[in-house]
Design an enzyme around this catalytic site. Structure first.
Site, PDB file in Angstrom:
ATOM      1  N   GLU A 282      71.944  -5.023  99.847  1.00  0.00           N
ATOM      2  CA  GLU A 282      72.360  -3.669 100.215  1.00  0.00           C
ATOM      3  C   GLU A 282      72.044  -3.308 101.664  1.00  0.00           C
ATOM      4  O   GLU A 282      71.535  -2.216 101.927  1.00  0.00           O
ATOM      5  CB  GLU A 282      71.703  -2.681  99.253  1.00  0.00           C
ATOM      6  CG  GLU A 282      70.155  -2.595  99.337  1.00  0.00           C
ATOM      7  CD  GLU A 282      69.399  -3.560  98.441  1.00  0.00           C
ATOM      8  OE1 GLU A 282      69.935  -4.651  98.145  1.00  0.00           O
ATOM      9  OE2 GLU A 282      68.265  -3.241  98.058  1.00  0.00           O
ATOM     10  N   HIS A 306      76.922  -1.929  92.521  1.00  0.00           N
ATOM     11  CA  HIS A 306      75.458  -2.055  92.585  1.00  0.00           C
ATOM     12  C   HIS A 306      74.959  -1.875  94.023  1.00  0.00           C
ATOM     13  O   HIS A 306      74.084  -1.047  94.286  1.00  0.00           O
ATOM     14  CB  HIS A 306      75.038  -3.419  92.022  1.00  0.00           C
ATOM     15  CG  HIS A 306      73.562  -3.660  92.065  1.00  0.00           C
ATOM     16  ND1 HIS A 306      72.749  -3.491  90.963  1.00  0.00           N
ATOM     17  CD2 HIS A 306      72.745  -4.041  93.075  1.00  0.00           C
ATOM     18  CE1 HIS A 306      71.502  -3.758  91.301  1.00  0.00           C
ATOM     19  NE2 HIS A 306      71.469  -4.101  92.577  1.00  0.00           N
ATOM     20  N   GLU A 307      75.524  -2.641  94.941  1.00  0.00           N
ATOM     21  CA  GLU A 307      75.017  -2.571  96.325  1.00  0.00           C
ATOM     22  C   GLU A 307      75.305  -1.200  96.941  1.00  0.00           C
ATOM     23  O   GLU A 307      74.487  -0.664  97.685  1.00  0.00           O
ATOM     24  CB  GLU A 307      75.603  -3.700  97.181  1.00  0.00           C
ATOM     25  CG  GLU A 307      75.370  -5.118  96.642  1.00  0.00           C
ATOM     26  CD  GLU A 307      73.945  -5.423  96.182  1.00  0.00           C
ATOM     27  OE1 GLU A 307      73.000  -4.775  96.662  1.00  0.00           O
ATOM     28  OE2 GLU A 307      73.784  -6.304  95.322  1.00  0.00           O
ATOM     29  N   HIS A 310      72.786   1.381  95.915  1.00  0.00           N
ATOM     30  CA  HIS A 310      71.535   1.320  96.681  1.00  0.00           C
ATOM     31  C   HIS A 310      71.553   2.267  97.886  1.00  0.00           C
ATOM     32  O   HIS A 310      70.493   2.580  98.431  1.00  0.00           O
ATOM     33  CB  HIS A 310      71.281  -0.096  97.187  1.00  0.00           C
ATOM     34  CG  HIS A 310      70.564  -0.994  96.216  1.00  0.00           C
ATOM     35  ND1 HIS A 310      69.370  -0.654  95.618  1.00  0.00           N
ATOM     36  CD2 HIS A 310      70.867  -2.244  95.768  1.00  0.00           C
ATOM     37  CE1 HIS A 310      68.967  -1.662  94.842  1.00  0.00           C
ATOM     38  NE2 HIS A 310      69.863  -2.645  94.908  1.00  0.00           N
ATOM     39  N   GLU A 329      65.739  -1.213  91.959  1.00  0.00           N
ATOM     40  CA  GLU A 329      66.688  -2.009  91.182  1.00  0.00           C
ATOM     41  C   GLU A 329      67.050  -1.394  89.829  1.00  0.00           C
ATOM     42  O   GLU A 329      68.194  -1.489  89.394  1.00  0.00           O
ATOM     43  CB  GLU A 329      66.161  -3.438  91.023  1.00  0.00           C
ATOM     44  CG  GLU A 329      65.950  -4.184  92.351  1.00  0.00           C
ATOM     45  CD  GLU A 329      67.212  -4.295  93.216  1.00  0.00           C
ATOM     46  OE1 GLU A 329      68.334  -4.082  92.703  1.00  0.00           O
ATOM     47  OE2 GLU A 329      67.059  -4.578  94.429  1.00  0.00           O
ATOM     48  N   ASP A 384      58.758 -12.094  96.638  1.00  0.00           N
ATOM     49  CA  ASP A 384      60.036 -12.408  95.987  1.00  0.00           C
ATOM     50  C   ASP A 384      59.851 -12.615  94.483  1.00  0.00           C
ATOM     51  O   ASP A 384      60.781 -12.416  93.705  1.00  0.00           O
ATOM     52  CB  ASP A 384      60.664 -13.670  96.593  1.00  0.00           C
ATOM     53  CG  ASP A 384      61.254 -13.400  97.979  1.00  0.00           C
ATOM     54  OD1 ASP A 384      61.438 -12.217  98.320  1.00  0.00           O
ATOM     55  OD2 ASP A 384      61.527 -14.372  98.699  1.00  0.00           O
ATOM     56  N   TYR A 392      65.280  -4.671  86.798  1.00  0.00           N
ATOM     57  CA  TYR A 392      66.686  -4.259  86.703  1.00  0.00           C
ATOM     58  C   TYR A 392      67.013  -3.670  85.330  1.00  0.00           C
ATOM     59  O   TYR A 392      67.549  -2.578  85.221  1.00  0.00           O
ATOM     60  CB  TYR A 392      67.607  -5.468  86.902  1.00  0.00           C
ATOM     61  CG  TYR A 392      67.658  -6.009  88.302  1.00  0.00           C
ATOM     62  CD1 TYR A 392      66.641  -6.821  88.782  1.00  0.00           C
ATOM     63  CD2 TYR A 392      68.727  -5.730  89.146  1.00  0.00           C
ATOM     64  CE1 TYR A 392      66.687  -7.343  90.060  1.00  0.00           C
ATOM     65  CE2 TYR A 392      68.783  -6.251  90.434  1.00  0.00           C
ATOM     66  CZ  TYR A 392      67.756  -7.045  90.883  1.00  0.00           C
ATOM     67  OH  TYR A 392      67.797  -7.547  92.152  1.00  0.00           O
TER      68      TYR A 392
HETATM   69  N1  BES Z   1      68.311  -6.008  96.598  1.00  0.00           N
HETATM   70  C1  BES Z   1      68.858  -6.949  95.692  1.00  0.00           C
HETATM   71  C2  BES Z   1      68.681  -8.373  96.127  1.00  0.00           C
HETATM   72  C3  BES Z   1      67.251  -8.812  96.325  1.00  0.00           C
HETATM   73  C4  BES Z   1      66.222  -8.275  95.586  1.00  0.00           C
HETATM   74  C5  BES Z   1      66.968  -9.779  97.257  1.00  0.00           C
HETATM   75  C6  BES Z   1      64.914  -8.684  95.830  1.00  0.00           C
HETATM   76  C7  BES Z   1      65.671 -10.201  97.478  1.00  0.00           C
HETATM   77  C8  BES Z   1      64.636  -9.657  96.750  1.00  0.00           C
HETATM   78  C9  BES Z   1      70.331  -6.690  95.427  1.00  0.00           C
HETATM   79  O1  BES Z   1      70.671  -5.351  95.421  1.00  0.00           O
HETATM   80  C10 BES Z   1      70.650  -7.196  94.066  1.00  0.00           C
HETATM   81  O2  BES Z   1      70.109  -6.680  93.133  1.00  0.00           O
HETATM   82  N2  BES Z   1      71.536  -8.170  93.963  1.00  0.00           N
HETATM   83  C11 BES Z   1      71.977  -8.715  92.706  1.00  0.00           C
HETATM   84  C12 BES Z   1      73.310  -8.100  92.391  1.00  0.00           C
HETATM   85  C13 BES Z   1      73.607  -7.920  90.957  1.00  0.00           C
HETATM   86  C14 BES Z   1      72.519  -7.236  90.177  1.00  0.00           C
HETATM   87  C15 BES Z   1      74.909  -7.154  90.780  1.00  0.00           C
HETATM   88  C16 BES Z   1      72.086 -10.216  92.873  1.00  0.00           C
HETATM   89  O3  BES Z   1      71.901 -10.709  93.981  1.00  0.00           O
HETATM   90  O4  BES Z   1      72.356 -10.914  91.897  1.00  0.00           O
HETATM   91 ZN    ZN Z   2      69.878  -4.396  93.747  1.00  0.00          ZN
END
Ligand code: BES
Ligand code: ZN
Length: 625
Positions: A282, A306-307, A310, A329, A384, A392
């Site tokens: 995002e 989703h993005e 955010h 999330e 991470d 989520y």
């Molecule tokens: N912010 C996250 C990605 C992220 C979280 C990267 C924590 C590094 C550490 C992003 O918004 C996300 O949740 N992406 C998901 C999308 C899906 C839930 C639609 C993904 O990457 O799978």
């Molecule tokens: Zn996310």
């Protein structure tokens, strides 16, 4: 947190001080915080480095503070200077500590005179954890090299020396130079008509946390999808991307209707090469997205919902530490569902929700109790690793529970109020709870007890009365799957022609962990799953085929895992294959060939898995003696 003492949080409460600090950063925000960053960077493809100057404007908080402590990771520091009010530089003493895994190197700058700003000349390392550099041959159109960043969670420090904690927000400006004909984009408003003259300027006027710093550079074409939205991608991909994401304008308008204005100006999407390690990120004004959602039928565009969501939950109201990441999330996943429902209907939204619920139910039972909590304590060493399905899917389930107990009208008003109240701030779970108590739980007495809220936020597992939506289509698929498995329905008699992507995902998700080989062969003969262009279906298919012992699926599984670096789609294939000695030997070869095209995070994740598998095999071998 002071707010905590006003709440009766009961048995789950932890000492307030344990929450406030961010263990994933060396920053000392009680002494000094960054208010603004000025970047002057050169994208140096031949040396695979960003090279230049970061000027940090500071707000000193503690009159006795002696030093400015920054986070860095694998940065080469050339000089550190204080800049006084008149702009005159003075060299400052600094020490760069040895690298600590998952933390990087603490940069301590002696600054007892509390300079207005500090100027750091530096360059990144070719294997910075937050950057991926691709040769032209590794791109779709093969004409130019490509660079992209992924800063969340703690990788901004690998390309900018800064206080790398989501509690600290700053505005920023960047001047970036790159080879002619290359387009540079950043997480700030981008001009779709910008000349490709090698010089770009970006200004982010809103205070943002470090994990939302982003940059990309490459052979990027632009296609507008609305008055305030466009897609950016390599020329051969941009048309497909513009079609898949053509509803972006409607998505923005829908979210505004629910939760108030989109406050960032433009909302663009950058489609990255398939090595991008996540589905989406995002980054403000410019979501970064995997190309694996470009399947032609918009069935995976809830990633954009989703993005985009955010822009309210996460970028406007931000989790103060990685322990609070469910605030980003979980609330975003809830809002994503609302956007999907408004645009694509109840069936689509319910199916996406149910897929997540069923997976969470399956996985959470096997997790250590602490990992089942929205707010795990103690914390993971690597930020991470603080992210899991719990943030989520349990987080969004909690939000849907609130929606059900208070009704849409009142809950929507509450959530809009929450975004407005905390706009441009980073908050802890306890601050969110204090607001929730005053503005929902106590405001409408008798709908939900505080003990129920605590059970969701601080307890393990899923509360028993958690609402589960109905899906007659998923029920029908459960019946078909059962009939197929017990032999009363042949694979080619499955009603699968009418299944959408989510229905295929659901059918595959709930196959037995180790299905009979004959059944998998029959399924593949009827529906040609091996080689599917839909990677969500492919990942699930390959995992089950491998587990059933179907060697014929290995080459296509290897091709999938080589081409796609998205962790969520690739790691399950590696995990399935390392289970047997033959599979492990095979996948070691696959990795040896694939790894140069992988992002540093994907490479590290596979190496970690291999190390664990070797250890397990070693133990098994010892046990067998
Ligand atoms: N912010 C996250 C990605 C992220 C979280 C990267 C924590 C590094 C550490 C992003 O918004 C996300 O949740 N992406 C998901 C999308 C899906 C839930 C639609 C993904 O990457 O799978
Ligand atoms: Zn996310």
């Amino acid at each position: 947190m002071r707010l905590l003492s006003t709440l009766a949080l009961g048995a789950f409460v932890l000492p307030a001080a344990a929450h406030a600090a961010d263990p994933h950063s060396y920053a000392q925000p009680q002494d000094v915080v960054i208010k603004h960053i000025d970047l002057d960077l050169k994208v140096d493809f031949p040396h695979r480095q960003l090279d230049g100057i970061a000027t940090l404007t500071l707000d000193w908080k503690n009159a006795d503070a002696q030093e400015l402590v920054l986070d860095t990771s694998a940065l080469k520091i050339a000089s550190v200077e204080a800049v006084d009010g008149k702009g005159q530089p003075h060299a400052l003493h600094y020490t760069l500590a040895a690298t600590v895994p998952s933390m990087g190197s603490k940069l301590t700058i002696e600054a007892p005179k509390h300079p207005h700003a500090v100027r750091i000349a530096y360059a990144t390392s070719p294997d910075a954890s937050g950057l991926q550099w691709l040769d032209p041959a590794q791109t779709a159109d093969k004409r130019f090299p490509f660079l992209f960043s992924q800063s969340e969670s703690t990788h901004a420090r690998s390309w900018i020396p800064l206080q790398d904690s989501p509690a600290i927000r700053f505005t920023w400006h960047a001047h970036v130079t790159a080879p002619r004909d290359v387009r540079v984009v950043m997480s700030a408003p981008n001009d779709p008509k910008h000349a490709l003259d090698g010089s770009f300027d970006f200004t982010q006027t809103h205070p943002v946390p470090s994990y939302l710093m982003a940059i990309a550079a490459g052979d990027l074409a632009v296609r507008e999808t609305g008055p305030r939205s466009a897609v950016y991608a390599e020329p051969s991909v941009v048309g497909k991307a513009a079609h898949e994401f053509e509803d972006t304008g409607k998505m923005i308008a829908t979210t505004e209707k629910l939760y108030g204005p989109y406050r960032w100006g433009r909302y663009d999407i950058l489609v990255l090469p398939p090595s991008f390690p996540y589905g989406g990120m995002e980054n403000p004004n410019m979501t970064f997205a995997t190309p694996t959602v470009l399947v032609g039928d918009k069935s995976l565009v809830s990633l954009v919902a989703h993005e985009l969501a955010h822009s309210w939950s996460g970028n406007l109201v931000t989790a103060a530490t990685w322990r609070d990441i469910w605030l980003n999330e979980g609330i975003t996943t809830y809002v994503q569902g609302r956007i999907t429902e408004a645009l694509y209907g109840q069936r689509q939204a319910t199916e996406e929700t149910l897929l997540a619920i069923r997976n969470l139910e399956k996985n959470i039972a096997g997790m250590p109790e602490n990992a089942q909590r929205l707010t795990p304590q103690p914390r993971k060493i690597d930020a991470d690793d603080e992210l899991s399905d719990v943030a989520y899917d349990k987080g969004s389930w909690f939000m849907r529970t609130l929606e059900q107990k208070f009704g849409r009208k009142d809950f929507d008003a509450y959530l809009e109020g929450y975004f407005n109240h905390f706009a441009w701030h980073s908050i802890t779970t306890e601050q969110m709870l204090a607001y929730l108590k005053a503005n929902l739980i106590d405001k409408y007495p008798g709908r939900m007890g505080w003990d129920e809220v605590e059970a969701w936020v601080y307890g393990p597992g899923i509360p028993e009365d958690a609402p589960i939506p109905d899906s007659p289509r998923f029920d029908a698929i459960d019946k078909e799957r059962a009939a197929f498995l017990d032999g009363t329905l042949a694979a080619n008699k499955l009603d699968a022609k009418s299944w959408n992507t989510q229905e295929w995902m659901y059918f595959l998700d709930r196959l037995p962990d180790k299905p009979p080989l004959g059944k998998m062969q029959e399924l593949d003969a009827a529906w040609h799953l091996t080689g599917t262009p839909n990677a969500e279906i492919g990942m699930r298919w390959y995992v089950h085929a491998i587990r059933s012992g179907d060697r014929a699926a290995w080459p296509a599984a290897a091709e999938h895992a080589t081409r796609i670096g998205r962790l969520y789609l690739t790691m399950p294939i590696y995990k399935a294959l390392v289970q047997t000695p033959e599979g492990f030997a095979f996948v070691e070869q696959v990795f040896a060939k694939a790894k140069d095209g992988y992002h540093p995070l994907t490479r590290m994740a596979v190496e970690k898995l291999f190390a664990k598998a070797r250890e397990a095999q070693g133990k098994a071998a010892v046990g067998a003696d």
